[in-house]
Design a protein around this motif. Structure first.
Motif, PDB file in Angstrom:
ATOM      1  N   PRO A 131      43.321  73.506  77.531  1.00  0.00           N
ATOM      2  CA  PRO A 131      44.116  74.051  76.426  1.00  0.00           C
ATOM      3  C   PRO A 131      45.308  73.174  76.088  1.00  0.00           C
ATOM      4  O   PRO A 131      46.000  72.682  76.982  1.00  0.00           O
ATOM      5  CB  PRO A 131      44.544  75.436  76.937  1.00  0.00           C
ATOM      6  N   GLN A 132      45.529  72.963  74.813  1.00  0.00           N
ATOM      7  CA  GLN A 132      46.618  72.114  74.334  1.00  0.00           C
ATOM      8  C   GLN A 132      47.310  72.818  73.168  1.00  0.00           C
ATOM      9  O   GLN A 132      46.652  73.357  72.286  1.00  0.00           O
ATOM     10  CB  GLN A 132      46.073  70.769  73.874  1.00  0.00           C
ATOM     11  N   LEU A 133      48.641  72.803  73.172  1.00  0.00           N
ATOM     12  CA  LEU A 133      49.421  73.463  72.130  1.00  0.00           C
ATOM     13  C   LEU A 133      49.924  72.436  71.112  1.00  0.00           C
ATOM     14  O   LEU A 133      50.547  71.439  71.475  1.00  0.00           O
ATOM     15  CB  LEU A 133      50.609  74.204  72.753  1.00  0.00           C
ATOM     16  N   TYR A 134      49.624  72.718  69.833  1.00  0.00           N
ATOM     17  CA  TYR A 134      50.055  71.863  68.734  1.00  0.00           C
ATOM     18  C   TYR A 134      51.023  72.629  67.832  1.00  0.00           C
ATOM     19  O   TYR A 134      50.916  73.845  67.681  1.00  0.00           O
ATOM     20  CB  TYR A 134      48.861  71.409  67.894  1.00  0.00           C
ATOM     21  N   ILE A 135      51.942  71.887  67.229  1.00  0.00           N
ATOM     22  CA  ILE A 135      52.865  72.449  66.237  1.00  0.00           C
ATOM     23  C   ILE A 135      52.635  71.709  64.931  1.00  0.00           C
ATOM     24  O   ILE A 135      52.800  70.472  64.861  1.00  0.00           O
ATOM     25  CB  ILE A 135      54.342  72.293  66.678  1.00  0.00           C
ATOM     26  N   GLU A 136      52.216  72.438  63.897  1.00  0.00           N
ATOM     27  CA  GLU A 136      51.928  71.826  62.597  1.00  0.00           C
ATOM     28  C   GLU A 136      52.888  72.388  61.557  1.00  0.00           C
ATOM     29  O   GLU A 136      52.854  73.584  61.240  1.00  0.00           O
ATOM     30  CB  GLU A 136      50.475  72.098  62.186  1.00  0.00           C
ATOM     31  N   TYR A 157      62.744  69.708  68.147  1.00  0.00           N
ATOM     32  CA  TYR A 157      63.154  68.996  69.366  1.00  0.00           C
ATOM     33  C   TYR A 157      64.254  69.759  70.096  1.00  0.00           C
ATOM     34  O   TYR A 157      64.246  69.862  71.329  1.00  0.00           O
ATOM     35  CB  TYR A 157      63.603  67.572  69.029  1.00  0.00           C
ATOM     36  N   ASN A 158      65.188  70.312  69.358  1.00  0.00           N
ATOM     37  CA  ASN A 158      66.259  71.105  69.988  1.00  0.00           C
ATOM     38  C   ASN A 158      65.691  72.354  70.644  1.00  0.00           C
ATOM     39  O   ASN A 158      66.114  72.754  71.744  1.00  0.00           O
ATOM     40  CB  ASN A 158      67.313  71.500  68.951  1.00  0.00           C
ATOM     41  N   GLU A 181      60.170  69.645  82.229  1.00  0.00           N
ATOM     42  CA  GLU A 181      59.352  68.470  81.920  1.00  0.00           C
ATOM     43  C   GLU A 181      58.373  68.665  80.769  1.00  0.00           C
ATOM     44  O   GLU A 181      57.514  67.809  80.534  1.00  0.00           O
ATOM     45  CB  GLU A 181      58.611  67.973  83.163  1.00  0.00           C
ATOM     46  N   ILE A 182      58.474  69.765  80.036  1.00  0.00           N
ATOM     47  CA  ILE A 182      57.683  69.832  78.811  1.00  0.00           C
ATOM     48  C   ILE A 182      58.312  68.880  77.795  1.00  0.00           C
ATOM     49  O   ILE A 182      59.527  68.717  77.754  1.00  0.00           O
ATOM     50  CB  ILE A 182      57.609  71.268  78.232  1.00  0.00           C
ATOM     51  N   GLU A 183      57.491  68.240  76.981  1.00  0.00           N
ATOM     52  CA  GLU A 183      58.036  67.299  76.009  1.00  0.00           C
ATOM     53  C   GLU A 183      57.108  67.170  74.807  1.00  0.00           C
ATOM     54  O   GLU A 183      55.888  67.338  74.911  1.00  0.00           O
ATOM     55  CB  GLU A 183      58.263  65.929  76.642  1.00  0.00           C
ATOM     56  N   LEU A 184      57.700  66.858  73.677  1.00  0.00           N
ATOM     57  CA  LEU A 184      56.951  66.718  72.436  1.00  0.00           C
ATOM     58  C   LEU A 184      56.381  65.311  72.281  1.00  0.00           C
ATOM     59  O   LEU A 184      57.012  64.324  72.661  1.00  0.00           O
ATOM     60  CB  LEU A 184      57.849  67.027  71.242  1.00  0.00           C
ATOM     61  N   GLU A 185      55.192  65.251  71.711  1.00  0.00           N
ATOM     62  CA  GLU A 185      54.585  63.979  71.338  1.00  0.00           C
ATOM     63  C   GLU A 185      54.228  64.066  69.856  1.00  0.00           C
ATOM     64  O   GLU A 185      53.452  64.929  69.450  1.00  0.00           O
ATOM     65  CB  GLU A 185      53.330  63.713  72.161  1.00  0.00           C
ATOM     66  N   LYS A 186      54.815  63.183  69.048  1.00  0.00           N
ATOM     67  CA  LYS A 186      54.542  63.215  67.616  1.00  0.00           C
ATOM     68  C   LYS A 186      53.207  62.551  67.320  1.00  0.00           C
ATOM     69  O   LYS A 186      52.951  61.420  67.721  1.00  0.00           O
ATOM     70  CB  LYS A 186      55.662  62.496  66.853  1.00  0.00           C
ATOM     71  N   LEU A 187      52.319  63.283  66.619  1.00  0.00           N
ATOM     72  CA  LEU A 187      50.993  62.761  66.293  1.00  0.00           C
ATOM     73  C   LEU A 187      50.947  62.162  64.897  1.00  0.00           C
ATOM     74  O   LEU A 187      50.258  61.169  64.669  1.00  0.00           O
ATOM     75  CB  LEU A 187      49.945  63.867  66.429  1.00  0.00           C
ATOM     76  N   ASN A 188      51.642  62.786  63.959  1.00  0.00           N
ATOM     77  CA  ASN A 188      51.786  62.251  62.607  1.00  0.00           C
ATOM     78  C   ASN A 188      53.038  62.857  61.991  1.00  0.00           C
ATOM     79  O   ASN A 188      53.826  63.496  62.699  1.00  0.00           O
ATOM     80  CB  ASN A 188      50.533  62.500  61.754  1.00  0.00           C
ATOM     81  N   TRP A 242      52.882  67.791  65.914  1.00  0.00           N
ATOM     82  CA  TRP A 242      53.317  67.425  67.263  1.00  0.00           C
ATOM     83  C   TRP A 242      52.419  68.110  68.284  1.00  0.00           C
ATOM     84  O   TRP A 242      51.855  69.175  68.030  1.00  0.00           O
ATOM     85  CB  TRP A 242      54.763  67.864  67.507  1.00  0.00           C
ATOM     86  N   LYS A 243      52.329  67.478  69.434  1.00  0.00           N
ATOM     87  CA  LYS A 243      51.637  68.070  70.578  1.00  0.00           C
ATOM     88  C   LYS A 243      52.678  68.326  71.657  1.00  0.00           C
ATOM     89  O   LYS A 243      53.544  67.488  71.891  1.00  0.00           O
ATOM     90  CB  LYS A 243      50.547  67.118  71.088  1.00  0.00           C
ATOM     91  N   LEU A 244      52.605  69.482  72.299  1.00  0.00           N
ATOM     92  CA  LEU A 244      53.548  69.789  73.374  1.00  0.00           C
ATOM     93  C   LEU A 244      52.890  69.429  74.703  1.00  0.00           C
ATOM     94  O   LEU A 244      51.945  70.094  75.152  1.00  0.00           O
ATOM     95  CB  LEU A 244      53.926  71.274  73.352  1.00  0.00           C
ATOM     96  N   ASN A 245      53.351  68.367  75.319  1.00  0.00           N
ATOM     97  CA  ASN A 245      52.806  67.950  76.610  1.00  0.00           C
ATOM     98  C   ASN A 245      53.406  68.785  77.734  1.00  0.00           C
ATOM     99  O   ASN A 245      54.629  68.961  77.812  1.00  0.00           O
ATOM    100  CB  ASN A 245      53.067  66.463  76.842  1.00  0.00           C
ATOM    101  N   ILE A 246      52.531  69.286  78.593  1.00  0.00           N
ATOM    102  CA  ILE A 246      52.925  70.225  79.642  1.00  0.00           C
ATOM    103  C   ILE A 246      52.555  69.624  80.989  1.00  0.00           C
ATOM    104  O   ILE A 246      51.403  69.196  81.191  1.00  0.00           O
ATOM    105  CB  ILE A 246      52.209  71.575  79.446  1.00  0.00           C
ATOM    106  N   PRO A 247      53.479  69.554  81.938  1.00  0.00           N
ATOM    107  CA  PRO A 247      53.170  68.968  83.249  1.00  0.00           C
ATOM    108  C   PRO A 247      52.144  69.800  84.017  1.00  0.00           C
ATOM    109  O   PRO A 247      52.064  71.020  83.848  1.00  0.00           O
ATOM    110  CB  PRO A 247      54.524  68.948  83.959  1.00  0.00           C
TER     111      PRO A 247
END
Length: 466
Positions: free
Chosen positions: A367-372, A387-388, A399-406, A410-415
């Motif tokens: 499972p992966q969480l995206y924010i559109e 980001y805030n 340690e959760i962090e955002l990764e911008k896809l376009n 964004w994808k929320l990376n989860i440890p």
């Protein structure tokens, strides 16, 4: 003084002593649990589903190691004991459960007569479960039940009676909602509660619901490292329940839990719009692979056409909850693709963005969480708020962090440390229930919302059967 006068006098005195309390009201008593070591004594009733064993995959300080099992004779109880034994004998962090087993046709009556424990755990034949629950709480025993607690509209009033009886007898009745502990779902809920990120949940439409939950499961799977052997009755929807009232329980629960967190709901908040059901076809070879039986039992013959078993395990319901459009879909396939397992898809539509959980091949079936972000909003301002918002959640979820896809996604990376897995969620639910026992009560919204949840699933089945 005649007998009638004495009776009247006694009644007046009792009423005065009770402060005029209505007999239907339950007097609050001191909790019977303190959190002390071994004070919780589990009785496992008719464990026909592996979820009963997963409650015992780990030990708990508060729970006594001796567990009393009451069940009919047969392969179901033996399969349960085999799983417990595998936990006791594993190399890493072995458990030390001692199972005391009673088998016989009067297993329920024997449990209620002997009452060697104060908490009953049940996971198995769902057609019998509502009766098990009612009779157990009627006997003054707490219940931790696997979902679903009811599978037909006809039995739903008995479940309502069970909750009322549990309150009268000062015991807790709770179902095992493991999906609330899946980290992507947790973070989807967290982000939806940030107005600067999510905005407000839209009401949605029938064609584009505000919230959608879809779950894909598989009959053949691996549990605790071994191929799962399912009982034949699992494929009889009269005993297991159809998809909407079985797995659908989780999805309806998540919709309530995410959209109206800790808010008391009522049956009148639910409006069923449409529903449908369809079958998964199993050949005799498929059936044998998962049950180890070389033919369909007599009670399944009603569902056999041209030598193929038609299991009506799939369903979909569209409804509104307090005006919010929701959609639930449950799909059962026979076996997952290589490297895959059960999957979950979810979308929450907000006025600023959509929060989407995907678990397909692109995600490695994890499972992966995206924010559109929605079109028409200030992307730069939105990105800063996002980001805030995520930074503010790192104190709870390190340690959760955002990764911008376009530009808009964004994808929320989860440890990995936060991804404990489905089997571990049973321990988390049990820990929560143990705390509720110490508290002497559930949160005030839990019981009414459990009632609404099962009202939704059973009404959905009723609509699909028309």
């Amino acid at each position: 003084m005649n007998k009638i006068s004495i009776v009247v006098l006694v009644a007046v005195v009792l009423a005065a002593c009770s402060g005029g309390t209505n007999s239907s009201q339950t007097e609050k008593t001191e909790p019977m649990f303190t959190g002390a070591k071994n004070e919780v004594k589990i009785m496992t009733l008719d464990p026909g589903h592996f979820h009963a064993a997963l409650v015992q995959k780990n030990m708990y300080e508060q729970v006594a190691p001796t567990v009393h099992v009451y069940a009919p004779e047969g392969p179901d109880v033996q399969g349960h004991l085999n799983l417990i034994n595998s936990y006791n004998t594993r190399a890493e962090n072995p458990t030390s459960w001692e199972e005391k087993v009673y088998t016989g046709p009067d297993f329920l009556e024997k449990m209620l007569e002997e009452k060697p424990g104060n908490v009953m755990v049940t996971a198995g034949n769902n057609a019998k479960k509502t009766d098990y629950i009612f009779k157990t709480v009627e006997a003054g025993i707490n219940v931790l039940a696997d979902k679903p607690m009811v599978i037909t509209p006809e039995k739903f009033p008995l479940l309502e009676d069970a909750f009322e009886t549990a309150a009268e007898n000062n015991v807790l009745l709770y179902d095992i909602m493991t999906e609330r502990y899946e980290i992507t779902t947790i973070l989807q809920r967290e982000l939806s509660q940030l107005p600067e990120v999510f905005g407000e949940l839209v009401n949605g439409t029938l064609e584009e619901p505000a919230i959608t939950k879809e779950s894909v499961h598989h009959f053949f799977k691996y549990v605790s490292g071994s191929a799962l052997k399912r009982p034949a009755w699992f494929f009889d929807t009269e005993q297991q329940g159809e998809g909407v009232v079985d797995v659908g329980t989780h999805l309806v629960d998540l919709i309530q839990w995410e959209v109206f967190p800790e808010e008391i709901l009522s049956k009148s908040d639910v409006n069923m719009l449409s529903a449908k059901r369809w079958a998964t076809n199993l050949t005799p070879e498929m059936f044998e692979k998962v049950t180890k039986l070389d033919e369909f039992p007599d009670y399944l013959q009603k569902d056999v056409e041209d030598g193929v078993l038609k299991v009506f395990s799939n369903g979909e319901i569209n409804y509104t909850l307090k005006g919010v459009h929701a959609k639930v879909s449950v799909i059962w396939n026979f076996q997952a693709p290589e490297g895959a397992g059960d999957t979950h898809y979810s979308i929450m539509r907000g006025s600023k963005c959509n929060l989407i959980i995907r678990q397909g091949e692109e995600e490695g079936y994890k499972p992966q969480l995206y924010i559109e972000a929605n079109t028409g909003i200030d992307i730069k301002e939105f990105a800063g708020s996002l980001y805030n918002g995520v930074q503010g959640l790192t104190s709870k979820y390190p340690e959760i962090e955002l990764e911008k896809l376009n530009e808009t996604t964004w994808k929320l990376n989860i440890p990995d440390v936060l991804k404990v897995g489905h089997e571990a969620h049973f321990g988390q639910v049990t820990e929560k229930f143990l705390q509720y026992l110490v508290d002497g009560e559930l949160p005030e919204w839990e019981v009414p919302n459990m009632i609404v949840k099962y009202y939704t699933t059973t009404e959905g089945l009723k609509a699909a059967m028309k």
